[in-house]
Write a protein that holds these residues in place. Sequence first.
Motif, mmCIF file in Angstrom:
data_model
loop_
_atom_site.group_PDB
_atom_site.id
_atom_site.type_symbol
_atom_site.label_atom_id
_atom_site.label_comp_id
_atom_site.label_asym_id
_atom_site.label_seq_id
_atom_site.Cartn_x
_atom_site.Cartn_y
_atom_site.Cartn_z
ATOM 1 N N GLU A 42 -45.269 -27.774 -62.536
ATOM 2 C CA GLU A 42 -45.658 -29.169 -62.796
ATOM 3 C C GLU A 42 -44.452 -30.079 -62.981
ATOM 4 O OE1 GLU A 42 -49.025 -26.562 -64.312
ATOM 5 O OE2 GLU A 42 -46.825 -26.498 -64.269
ATOM 6 N N LYS A 43 -43.356 -29.547 -63.465
ATOM 7 C CA LYS A 43 -42.123 -30.321 -63.602
ATOM 8 C C LYS A 43 -41.335 -30.341 -62.291
ATOM 9 C CE LYS A 43 -41.463 -29.417 -68.555
ATOM 10 N NZ LYS A 43 -40.549 -28.820 -69.579
ATOM 11 N N MET A 44 -41.258 -29.187 -61.623
ATOM 12 C CA MET A 44 -40.441 -29.092 -60.419
ATOM 13 C C MET A 44 -40.987 -29.930 -59.271
ATOM 14 S SD MET A 44 -37.852 -27.263 -61.237
ATOM 15 C CE MET A 44 -38.036 -28.288 -62.714
ATOM 16 N N VAL A 45 -42.305 -30.117 -59.231
ATOM 17 C CA VAL A 45 -42.881 -30.903 -58.145
ATOM 18 C C VAL A 45 -42.482 -32.373 -58.244
ATOM 19 C CG1 VAL A 45 -45.069 -31.565 -59.260
ATOM 20 C CG2 VAL A 45 -45.012 -31.085 -56.792
ATOM 21 N N LEU A 46 -42.025 -32.786 -59.409
ATOM 22 C CA LEU A 46 -41.638 -34.180 -59.627
ATOM 23 C C LEU A 46 -40.164 -34.454 -59.339
ATOM 24 C CD1 LEU A 46 -43.580 -34.800 -62.968
ATOM 25 C CD2 LEU A 46 -44.290 -35.408 -60.647
ATOM 26 N N LEU A 47 -39.410 -33.434 -58.950
ATOM 27 C CA LEU A 47 -37.990 -33.642 -58.656
ATOM 28 C C LEU A 47 -37.808 -34.660 -57.534
ATOM 29 C CD1 LEU A 47 -36.533 -30.003 -58.776
ATOM 30 C CD2 LEU A 47 -36.150 -31.839 -60.436
ATOM 31 N N THR A 48 -36.919 -35.593 -57.735
ATOM 32 C CA THR A 48 -36.658 -36.622 -56.736
ATOM 33 C C THR A 48 -35.444 -36.239 -55.886
ATOM 34 O OG1 THR A 48 -35.145 -37.841 -58.171
ATOM 35 C CG2 THR A 48 -37.511 -38.352 -58.355
ATOM 36 N N PRO A 49 -35.299 -36.852 -54.715
ATOM 37 C CA PRO A 49 -34.096 -36.602 -53.909
ATOM 38 C C PRO A 49 -32.814 -36.903 -54.688
ATOM 39 C CG PRO A 49 -35.751 -37.711 -52.593
ATOM 40 C CD PRO A 49 -36.262 -37.697 -53.998
ATOM 41 N N GLU A 50 -32.863 -37.918 -55.549
ATOM 42 C CA GLU A 50 -31.679 -38.267 -56.338
ATOM 43 C C GLU A 50 -31.342 -37.153 -57.329
ATOM 44 O OE1 GLU A 50 -33.375 -41.628 -54.435
ATOM 45 O OE2 GLU A 50 -34.319 -40.252 -55.872
ATOM 46 N N GLN A 51 -32.350 -36.551 -57.915
ATOM 47 C CA GLN A 51 -32.108 -35.427 -58.825
ATOM 48 C C GLN A 51 -31.536 -34.226 -58.083
ATOM 49 O OE1 GLN A 51 -36.165 -35.601 -60.528
ATOM 50 N NE2 GLN A 51 -35.176 -35.491 -62.545
ATOM 51 N N ILE A 52 -32.056 -33.980 -56.880
ATOM 52 C CA ILE A 52 -31.514 -32.885 -56.067
ATOM 53 C C ILE A 52 -30.036 -33.128 -55.784
ATOM 54 C CG2 ILE A 52 -31.629 -31.726 -53.831
ATOM 55 C CD1 ILE A 52 -33.932 -30.955 -55.618
ATOM 56 N N GLU A 53 -29.700 -34.365 -55.459
ATOM 57 C CA GLU A 53 -28.297 -34.697 -55.209
ATOM 58 C C GLU A 53 -27.469 -34.470 -56.470
ATOM 59 O OE1 GLU A 53 -26.533 -35.435 -52.458
ATOM 60 O OE2 GLU A 53 -28.408 -34.872 -51.452
ATOM 61 N N ILE A 96 -37.283 -26.158 -53.767
ATOM 62 C CA ILE A 96 -37.869 -25.940 -55.097
ATOM 63 C C ILE A 96 -39.082 -26.841 -55.339
ATOM 64 C CG2 ILE A 96 -37.441 -26.011 -57.579
ATOM 65 C CD1 ILE A 96 -34.549 -25.075 -56.956
ATOM 66 N N PRO A 97 -38.987 -28.159 -55.157
ATOM 67 C CA PRO A 97 -40.203 -28.969 -55.310
ATOM 68 C C PRO A 97 -41.271 -28.674 -54.253
ATOM 69 C CG PRO A 97 -38.366 -30.319 -54.529
ATOM 70 C CD PRO A 97 -37.796 -28.994 -54.933
#
Length: 227
Positions: free
Chosen positions: A78-89, A107-108
């Motif tokens: 439920e948390k990982m699905v909310l990861l944004t491209p900016e967070q991945i960067e 991961i998301p």
Amino acid sequence: MALDYRWLQDTVRNRFESEDAMEAFLPRALTPDELKQLGDDRYLSAMSRRVFRAGMQHSVVDARWPAFEDAFWGFVPEKMVLLTPEQIEGFMTNDRLIRHRTKLQTIPRNAQFILDIRQERGSSFGEFIADWPSTDIIGLWRLLAKRGARLGGRSAAGFLRLVGKDTFLLTSDVVARLVAAGIIDQAPTSQRDQQRVQDAFNALQQASGRPLCHLSAMLALTINPRV
């Protein structure tokens, strides 16, 4: 063509000093109840670890995995699905991690896959994995490859082995034995050849009562006696 279980048992037994030593060497699969008790965060963590293991030494990935668990907050879907491209960067600047952008992006995506299965079935992802029959494990491989991110090839079976779901592995030694037995002519990439492999394992399982992971390891040992 078919593989004879008695020959397999006798051949592998001769590699060990005792029956107990052979049994201790063989891998263990979790029971359906044990698989159901695993949280879906553990399934996402294992998926992600398998993705990162692809093309890398497993020991390198495993040594970094505590840092991944910390950075990704325990892989709660439920948390990982909310990861944004900016967070991945942002994770690309974390030198405690393996900074592979394409793999991080899975991961998301795999979190969404787990949540989709949960919604479709009305139960946990662990129950979905536990309830899938071993007699059609290649069907589960195909589903993981189709709906998951970077879970094709050997990664589906590798993920299942990581979480403890009973599966065979198509290592080079296992493939060599299946070719020698006339089950297949080459590494089974087509659905037809994969079904032939599944049928061969089903026959061995019916004759022996052993899990697929035992039979897979035993077939490998007939080619490469590592003990």
